[in-house]
Design an enzyme around this catalytic site. Sequence first.
Site, PDB file in Angstrom:
ATOM      1  N   LYS A  54      -2.949  -2.573  20.084  1.00 39.50           N
ATOM      2  CA  LYS A  54      -1.539  -2.473  20.493  1.00 39.50           C
ATOM      3  C   LYS A  54      -1.178  -1.007  20.716  1.00 39.50           C
ATOM      4  O   LYS A  54      -0.548  -0.646  21.726  1.00 39.50           O
ATOM      5  CB  LYS A  54      -0.624  -3.104  19.426  1.00 39.50           C
ATOM      6  CG  LYS A  54      -0.706  -4.628  19.404  1.00 39.50           C
ATOM      7  CD  LYS A  54      -0.011  -5.275  18.211  1.00 39.50           C
ATOM      8  CE  LYS A  54      -0.311  -6.775  18.208  1.00 39.50           C
ATOM      9  NZ  LYS A  54       0.218  -7.527  17.076  1.00 39.50           N
ATOM     10  N   GLN A  98       3.014  -6.261  11.662  1.00 37.20           N
ATOM     11  CA  GLN A  98       1.827  -7.088  11.828  1.00 37.20           C
ATOM     12  C   GLN A  98       1.756  -8.149  10.725  1.00 37.20           C
ATOM     13  O   GLN A  98       1.916  -7.845   9.541  1.00 37.20           O
ATOM     14  CB  GLN A  98       0.568  -6.206  11.821  1.00 37.20           C
ATOM     15  CG  GLN A  98      -0.723  -6.943  12.153  1.00 37.20           C
ATOM     16  CD  GLN A  98      -0.773  -7.520  13.568  1.00 37.20           C
ATOM     17  OE1 GLN A  98      -0.142  -7.002  14.492  1.00 37.20           O
ATOM     18  NE2 GLN A  98      -1.504  -8.597  13.739  1.00 37.20           N
ATOM     19  N   ASP A 121       8.542  -9.169  19.127  1.00 31.92           N
ATOM     20  CA  ASP A 121       7.674 -10.319  18.839  1.00 31.92           C
ATOM     21  C   ASP A 121       8.391 -11.644  19.144  1.00 31.92           C
ATOM     22  O   ASP A 121       7.748 -12.674  19.301  1.00 31.92           O
ATOM     23  CB  ASP A 121       7.320 -10.338  17.338  1.00 31.92           C
ATOM     24  CG  ASP A 121       5.899  -9.891  17.056  1.00 31.92           C
ATOM     25  OD1 ASP A 121       5.022 -10.124  17.911  1.00 31.92           O
ATOM     26  OD2 ASP A 121       5.666  -9.314  15.977  1.00 31.92           O
TER      27      ASP A 121
HETATM   28  N1  GUN Z   1      -0.511 -11.571  13.712  1.00 27.16           N
HETATM   29  C1  GUN Z   1      -1.199 -12.388  14.544  1.00 27.16           C
HETATM   30  N2  GUN Z   1      -0.547 -12.519  15.726  1.00 27.16           N
HETATM   31  C2  GUN Z   1       0.576 -11.780  15.631  1.00 27.16           C
HETATM   32  C3  GUN Z   1       1.643 -11.505  16.531  1.00 27.16           C
HETATM   33  O1  GUN Z   1       1.716 -11.997  17.662  1.00 27.16           O
HETATM   34  N3  GUN Z   1       2.608 -10.652  16.057  1.00 27.16           N
HETATM   35  C4  GUN Z   1       2.571 -10.126  14.802  1.00 27.16           C
HETATM   36  N4  GUN Z   1       3.569  -9.338  14.446  1.00 27.16           N
HETATM   37  N5  GUN Z   1       1.588 -10.351  13.948  1.00 27.16           N
HETATM   38  C5  GUN Z   1       0.601 -11.183  14.370  1.00 27.16           C
END
Ligand code: GUN
Length: 303
Positions: A54, A98, A121
Amino acid sequence: MSAKLIKGTEIREEILEEISSEVTEIKEKHGKVPGLVTILVGSSPASISYVTLKIKTANRLGFHEIQDDQPDDIAEADLLALIDKYNNDDAINGILVQLPLPKHIDEKKVLNAIDPDKDVDGFHPVNVGRLMIGGDEVKFPPCTPAGIQEMIIRAGVETSGAEVVVVGRSNIVGKPIANMMLQKGPGANSTVTVVHTRTKALDEHCKRADILIVAAGVPGLVKPEWIKPGACVIDVGVNRVGEKPSKKNPDRMVAILQGDVDFDAAKEIAGSITPVPGGVGPMTITMLMKNTLKSLKFKLGLN
Ligand code: GUN
Protein backbone atom coordinates in the site's frame (compact mmCIF):
# COMPACT_ATOMS: atom_id res chain seq x y z
CA MET A 1 -13.25 -23.33 -25.04
CA SER A 2 -10.72 -21.34 -23.06
CA ALA A 3 -12.02 -18.38 -21.09
CA LYS A 4 -10.81 -14.82 -21.49
CA LEU A 5 -8.51 -14.01 -18.58
CA ILE A 6 -9.50 -10.93 -16.56
CA LYS A 7 -6.10 -9.81 -15.32
CA GLY A 8 -6.07 -7.58 -12.26
CA THR A 9 -2.42 -6.80 -12.85
CA GLU A 10 -3.25 -5.17 -16.21
CA ILE A 11 -6.40 -3.36 -15.05
CA ARG A 12 -4.43 -2.06 -12.03
CA GLU A 13 -1.92 -0.39 -14.36
CA GLU A 14 -4.70 1.29 -16.36
CA ILE A 15 -6.35 2.67 -13.21
CA LEU A 16 -3.08 3.75 -11.56
CA GLU A 17 -2.26 5.70 -14.76
CA GLU A 18 -5.64 7.44 -14.51
CA ILE A 19 -5.09 8.26 -10.82
CA SER A 20 -1.56 9.48 -11.48
CA SER A 21 -2.64 11.97 -14.13
CA GLU A 22 -5.43 13.28 -11.86
CA VAL A 23 -2.92 13.69 -9.01
CA THR A 24 -0.63 15.72 -11.29
CA GLU A 25 -3.51 17.93 -12.44
CA ILE A 26 -4.81 18.58 -8.91
CA LYS A 27 -1.31 19.33 -7.66
CA GLU A 28 -0.81 21.89 -10.44
CA LYS A 29 -4.20 23.57 -9.98
CA HIS A 30 -4.68 23.32 -6.21
CA GLY A 31 -1.21 22.64 -4.77
CA LYS A 32 -2.47 19.55 -2.90
CA VAL A 33 -1.80 15.82 -3.11
CA PRO A 34 -3.83 12.98 -1.53
CA GLY A 35 -2.62 12.10 1.98
CA LEU A 36 -2.82 8.54 3.30
CA VAL A 37 -1.79 7.18 6.71
CA THR A 38 -1.37 3.44 7.16
CA ILE A 39 -1.53 2.26 10.78
CA LEU A 40 -0.05 -1.18 11.34
CA VAL A 41 -0.30 -2.71 14.80
CA GLY A 42 2.11 -5.57 15.48
CA SER A 43 4.23 -7.58 13.09
CA SER A 44 2.11 -10.21 11.34
CA PRO A 45 4.02 -11.08 8.13
CA ALA A 46 0.85 -11.03 5.98
CA SER A 47 -0.17 -7.59 7.32
CA ILE A 48 3.36 -6.22 6.85
CA SER A 49 3.40 -7.37 3.25
CA TYR A 50 -0.05 -5.83 2.51
CA VAL A 51 0.87 -2.52 4.18
CA THR A 52 4.25 -2.37 2.44
CA LEU A 53 2.52 -2.72 -0.92
CA LYS A 54 0.00 0.00 0.00
CA ILE A 55 2.82 2.38 0.94
CA LYS A 56 4.79 1.58 -2.22
CA THR A 57 1.75 2.24 -4.41
CA ALA A 58 0.95 5.52 -2.62
CA ASN A 59 4.54 6.68 -3.06
CA ARG A 60 4.53 5.72 -6.74
CA LEU A 61 1.47 7.94 -7.24
CA GLY A 62 3.05 10.91 -5.48
CA PHE A 63 0.72 10.78 -2.46
CA HIS A 64 1.72 12.21 0.90
CA GLU A 65 2.20 8.96 2.85
CA ILE A 66 2.65 8.38 6.57
CA GLN A 67 3.58 4.93 7.79
CA ASP A 68 2.60 4.70 11.45
CA ASP A 69 3.71 1.34 12.89
CA GLN A 70 2.65 0.56 16.44
CA PRO A 71 3.66 -2.25 18.82
CA ASP A 72 1.50 -5.31 19.34
CA ASP A 73 0.73 -4.25 22.94
CA ILE A 74 -0.46 -0.70 22.21
CA ALA A 75 -3.34 0.22 24.54
CA GLU A 76 -6.73 0.58 22.84
CA ALA A 77 -7.03 4.14 24.21
CA ASP A 78 -3.67 5.07 22.64
CA LEU A 79 -4.74 3.70 19.27
CA LEU A 80 -8.01 5.66 19.49
CA ALA A 81 -6.03 8.82 20.35
CA LEU A 82 -3.79 8.22 17.31
CA ILE A 83 -6.84 7.95 15.05
CA ASP A 84 -8.19 11.16 16.55
CA LYS A 85 -4.90 12.88 15.72
CA TYR A 86 -5.18 11.87 12.05
CA ASN A 87 -8.91 12.74 11.96
CA ASN A 88 -7.77 16.29 12.75
CA ASP A 89 -4.75 16.35 10.42
CA ASP A 90 -5.56 18.48 7.37
CA ALA A 91 -2.91 16.84 5.21
CA ILE A 92 -4.48 13.40 5.68
CA ASN A 93 -7.41 12.38 3.46
CA GLY A 94 -7.42 8.66 4.16
CA ILE A 95 -6.86 6.61 7.32
CA LEU A 96 -6.20 2.91 6.98
CA VAL A 97 -5.94 0.68 10.04
CA GLN A 98 -4.68 -2.70 8.86
CA LEU A 99 -6.84 -5.61 10.05
CA PRO A 100 -6.85 -7.89 11.94
CA LEU A 101 -5.98 -6.10 15.17
CA PRO A 102 -4.60 -7.84 18.30
CA LYS A 103 -7.25 -9.55 20.45
CA HIS A 104 -7.13 -6.97 23.29
CA ILE A 105 -8.36 -4.25 20.94
CA ASP A 106 -12.02 -3.90 19.98
CA GLU A 107 -11.92 -3.72 16.18
CA LYS A 108 -15.42 -2.25 15.93
CA LYS A 109 -14.54 0.59 18.30
CA VAL A 110 -11.44 1.40 16.26
CA LEU A 111 -13.19 1.37 12.88
CA ASN A 112 -16.03 3.49 14.28
CA ALA A 113 -13.49 6.07 15.54
CA ILE A 114 -12.29 6.89 12.01
CA ASP A 115 -13.87 10.03 10.54
CA PRO A 116 -16.33 8.64 7.93
CA ASP A 117 -15.01 11.27 5.50
CA LYS A 118 -11.50 9.76 5.80
CA ASP A 119 -12.64 6.13 5.91
CA VAL A 120 -11.10 5.05 2.59
CA ASP A 121 -11.63 1.37 3.48
CA GLY A 122 -15.39 2.02 3.54
CA PHE A 123 -15.84 0.00 6.75
CA HIS A 124 -17.44 2.69 8.98
CA PRO A 125 -21.20 2.12 9.54
CA VAL A 126 -21.93 5.52 7.94
CA ASN A 127 -20.22 4.41 4.73
CA VAL A 128 -21.89 0.98 4.88
CA GLY A 129 -25.22 2.84 5.10
CA ARG A 130 -24.28 5.14 2.21
CA LEU A 131 -23.42 2.09 0.11
CA MET A 132 -26.79 0.53 0.89
CA ILE A 133 -28.62 3.68 -0.27
CA GLY A 134 -26.50 3.75 -3.44
CA GLY A 135 -26.16 6.38 -6.20
CA ASP A 136 -24.73 9.78 -5.25
CA GLU A 137 -24.85 8.81 -1.58
CA VAL A 138 -21.84 6.46 -1.94
CA LYS A 139 -18.54 8.05 -0.90
CA PHE A 140 -16.10 5.19 -0.34
CA PRO A 141 -17.13 1.80 -1.70
CA PRO A 142 -15.10 -0.90 0.10
CA CYS A 143 -11.97 -1.66 -1.91
CA THR A 144 -12.27 -5.34 -2.83
CA PRO A 145 -15.92 -5.12 -4.00
CA ALA A 146 -15.13 -1.88 -5.86
CA GLY A 147 -12.24 -3.68 -7.57
CA ILE A 148 -14.49 -6.59 -8.53
CA GLN A 149 -17.09 -4.29 -10.06
CA GLU A 150 -14.41 -2.37 -11.95
CA MET A 151 -13.01 -5.64 -13.38
CA ILE A 152 -16.45 -6.77 -14.53
CA ILE A 153 -17.06 -3.39 -16.22
CA ARG A 154 -13.64 -3.23 -17.90
CA ALA A 155 -13.95 -6.85 -19.11
CA GLY A 156 -17.10 -5.72 -20.98
CA VAL A 157 -19.40 -8.18 -19.17
CA GLU A 158 -23.12 -7.26 -19.30
CA THR A 159 -24.47 -6.83 -15.77
CA SER A 160 -27.93 -5.38 -16.45
CA GLY A 161 -30.48 -8.14 -15.86
CA ALA A 162 -27.67 -10.67 -15.29
CA GLU A 163 -28.03 -13.39 -12.68
CA VAL A 164 -25.26 -12.70 -10.18
CA VAL A 165 -24.52 -15.34 -7.55
CA VAL A 166 -22.25 -14.33 -4.66
CA VAL A 167 -20.72 -17.14 -2.64
CA GLY A 168 -19.90 -15.83 0.86
CA ARG A 169 -21.53 -13.25 3.15
CA SER A 170 -18.61 -11.41 4.78
CA ASN A 171 -18.83 -7.72 5.64
CA ILE A 172 -15.71 -7.03 3.55
CA VAL A 173 -16.71 -8.78 0.30
CA GLY A 174 -19.93 -10.83 0.08
CA LYS A 175 -22.47 -8.43 1.58
CA PRO A 176 -21.15 -5.24 -0.05
CA ILE A 177 -20.64 -6.69 -3.55
CA ALA A 178 -24.15 -8.18 -3.49
CA ASN A 179 -25.51 -4.77 -2.54
CA MET A 180 -23.49 -2.98 -5.22
CA MET A 181 -24.56 -5.33 -8.03
CA LEU A 182 -28.26 -4.79 -7.34
CA GLN A 183 -28.12 -0.99 -7.34
CA LYS A 184 -29.33 1.08 -10.28
CA GLY A 185 -26.42 2.20 -12.42
CA PRO A 186 -23.58 1.12 -14.70
CA GLY A 187 -21.91 -2.17 -13.84
CA ALA A 188 -24.95 -3.13 -11.75
CA ASN A 189 -28.76 -3.56 -12.27
CA SER A 190 -28.29 -7.29 -11.67
CA THR A 191 -30.49 -9.93 -10.06
CA VAL A 192 -28.49 -11.05 -7.05
CA THR A 193 -28.45 -14.23 -4.97
CA VAL A 194 -26.17 -14.61 -1.95
CA VAL A 195 -25.27 -18.15 -0.90
CA HIS A 196 -23.30 -19.25 2.16
CA THR A 197 -22.38 -22.16 4.41
CA ARG A 198 -26.01 -22.84 5.37
CA THR A 199 -27.37 -22.72 1.81
CA LYS A 200 -29.00 -25.89 0.50
CA ALA A 201 -27.90 -27.00 -3.00
CA LEU A 202 -25.04 -24.54 -3.38
CA ASP A 203 -24.23 -26.10 -6.75
CA GLU A 204 -27.72 -25.47 -8.15
CA HIS A 205 -27.48 -21.75 -7.37
CA CYS A 206 -24.01 -21.46 -8.90
CA LYS A 207 -25.18 -23.19 -12.08
CA ARG A 208 -27.66 -20.33 -12.70
CA ALA A 209 -25.03 -17.60 -12.50
CA ASP A 210 -24.15 -15.42 -15.46
CA ILE A 211 -21.66 -13.80 -13.09
CA LEU A 212 -20.31 -15.96 -10.27
CA ILE A 213 -18.44 -14.12 -7.50
CA VAL A 214 -16.75 -16.46 -5.06
CA ALA A 215 -15.44 -15.17 -1.73
CA ALA A 216 -15.71 -18.17 0.58
CA GLY A 217 -12.09 -18.69 1.61
CA VAL A 218 -12.28 -22.42 0.83
CA PRO A 219 -9.69 -23.61 -1.71
CA GLY A 220 -11.25 -25.27 -4.76
CA LEU A 221 -14.81 -25.03 -3.35
CA VAL A 222 -16.43 -24.30 -6.72
CA LYS A 223 -16.29 -27.29 -9.06
CA PRO A 224 -16.15 -26.89 -12.83
CA GLU A 225 -19.55 -28.57 -13.28
CA TRP A 226 -21.12 -25.78 -11.17
CA ILE A 227 -20.21 -23.20 -13.80
CA LYS A 228 -22.67 -22.18 -16.51
CA PRO A 229 -20.93 -22.32 -19.91
CA GLY A 230 -19.80 -18.80 -20.88
CA ALA A 231 -20.24 -17.34 -17.36
CA CYS A 232 -17.97 -14.68 -15.90
CA VAL A 233 -16.18 -16.11 -12.84
CA ILE A 234 -14.62 -13.81 -10.25
CA ASP A 235 -12.49 -15.70 -7.74
CA VAL A 236 -11.78 -13.64 -4.62
CA GLY A 237 -10.16 -16.53 -2.71
CA VAL A 238 -6.52 -16.13 -1.75
CA ASN A 239 -5.78 -19.32 0.16
CA ARG A 240 -2.24 -20.10 1.32
CA VAL A 241 -1.99 -23.84 0.61
CA GLY A 242 1.76 -24.28 1.07
CA GLU A 243 5.18 -22.75 0.42
CA LYS A 244 7.69 -22.90 -2.43
CA PRO A 245 11.13 -21.34 -3.08
CA SER A 246 10.89 -17.85 -4.64
CA LYS A 247 11.73 -17.68 -8.38
CA LYS A 248 13.82 -14.52 -7.84
CA ASN A 249 15.61 -15.79 -4.75
CA PRO A 250 15.41 -19.60 -4.28
CA ASP A 251 16.72 -19.25 -0.69
CA ARG A 252 13.48 -17.47 0.27
CA MET A 253 10.15 -19.30 0.64
CA VAL A 254 6.96 -17.76 -0.76
CA ALA A 255 3.33 -18.78 -0.29
CA ILE A 256 1.58 -21.02 -2.80
CA LEU A 257 -1.80 -19.39 -3.40
CA GLN A 258 -4.97 -21.11 -4.53
CA GLY A 259 -8.37 -19.61 -5.27
CA ASP A 260 -11.84 -20.81 -4.28
CA VAL A 261 -12.44 -22.06 -7.83
CA ASP A 262 -10.78 -25.01 -9.56
CA PHE A 263 -9.16 -22.65 -12.10
CA ASP A 264 -7.65 -25.09 -14.62
CA ALA A 265 -10.93 -26.90 -15.19
CA ALA A 266 -13.14 -23.79 -14.81
CA LYS A 267 -11.33 -21.85 -17.56
CA GLU A 268 -12.44 -24.46 -20.09
CA ILE A 269 -16.12 -23.71 -19.31
CA ALA A 270 -16.30 -20.04 -18.26
CA GLY A 271 -16.47 -17.16 -20.76
CA SER A 272 -14.14 -15.06 -18.63
CA ILE A 273 -12.33 -15.73 -15.38
CA THR A 274 -9.94 -14.06 -12.91
CA PRO A 275 -6.70 -15.94 -12.08
CA VAL A 276 -5.25 -16.41 -8.57
CA PRO A 277 -2.84 -14.74 -8.01
CA GLY A 278 -3.00 -11.73 -10.33
CA GLY A 279 -6.79 -11.39 -10.42
CA VAL A 280 -8.82 -9.60 -7.76
CA GLY A 281 -5.83 -9.22 -5.38
CA PRO A 282 -4.07 -6.30 -7.14
CA MET A 283 -7.39 -4.44 -7.43
CA THR A 284 -7.91 -3.94 -3.68
CA ILE A 285 -4.91 -1.65 -3.20
CA THR A 286 -5.70 0.14 -6.47
CA MET A 287 -9.18 1.02 -5.24
CA LEU A 288 -7.77 2.17 -1.90
CA MET A 289 -5.69 4.69 -3.85
CA LYS A 290 -8.77 5.70 -5.84
CA ASN A 291 -10.75 6.25 -2.62
CA THR A 292 -7.94 8.37 -1.14
CA LEU A 293 -7.90 10.54 -4.27
CA LYS A 294 -11.71 10.76 -4.09
CA SER A 295 -11.46 11.92 -0.48
CA LEU A 296 -9.19 14.83 -1.46
CA LYS A 297 -11.52 15.67 -4.36
CA PHE A 298 -14.52 15.76 -2.00
CA LYS A 299 -12.60 18.14 0.24
CA LEU A 300 -11.71 20.41 -2.69
CA GLY A 301 -15.29 20.26 -4.03
CA LEU A 302 -14.16 18.55 -7.24
CA ASN A 303 -16.53 15.55 -7.10
N1 GUN B 1 -6.90 -6.74 6.07
C1 GUN B 1 -7.19 -7.54 5.02
N2 GUN B 1 -7.84 -6.84 4.05
C2 GUN B 1 -7.96 -5.58 4.50
C3 GUN B 1 -8.51 -4.39 3.95
O1 GUN B 1 -9.07 -4.35 2.85
N3 GUN B 1 -8.40 -3.27 4.74
C4 GUN B 1 -7.83 -3.29 5.97
N4 GUN B 1 -7.81 -2.16 6.65
N5 GUN B 1 -7.29 -4.38 6.51
C5 GUN B 1 -7.37 -5.51 5.77
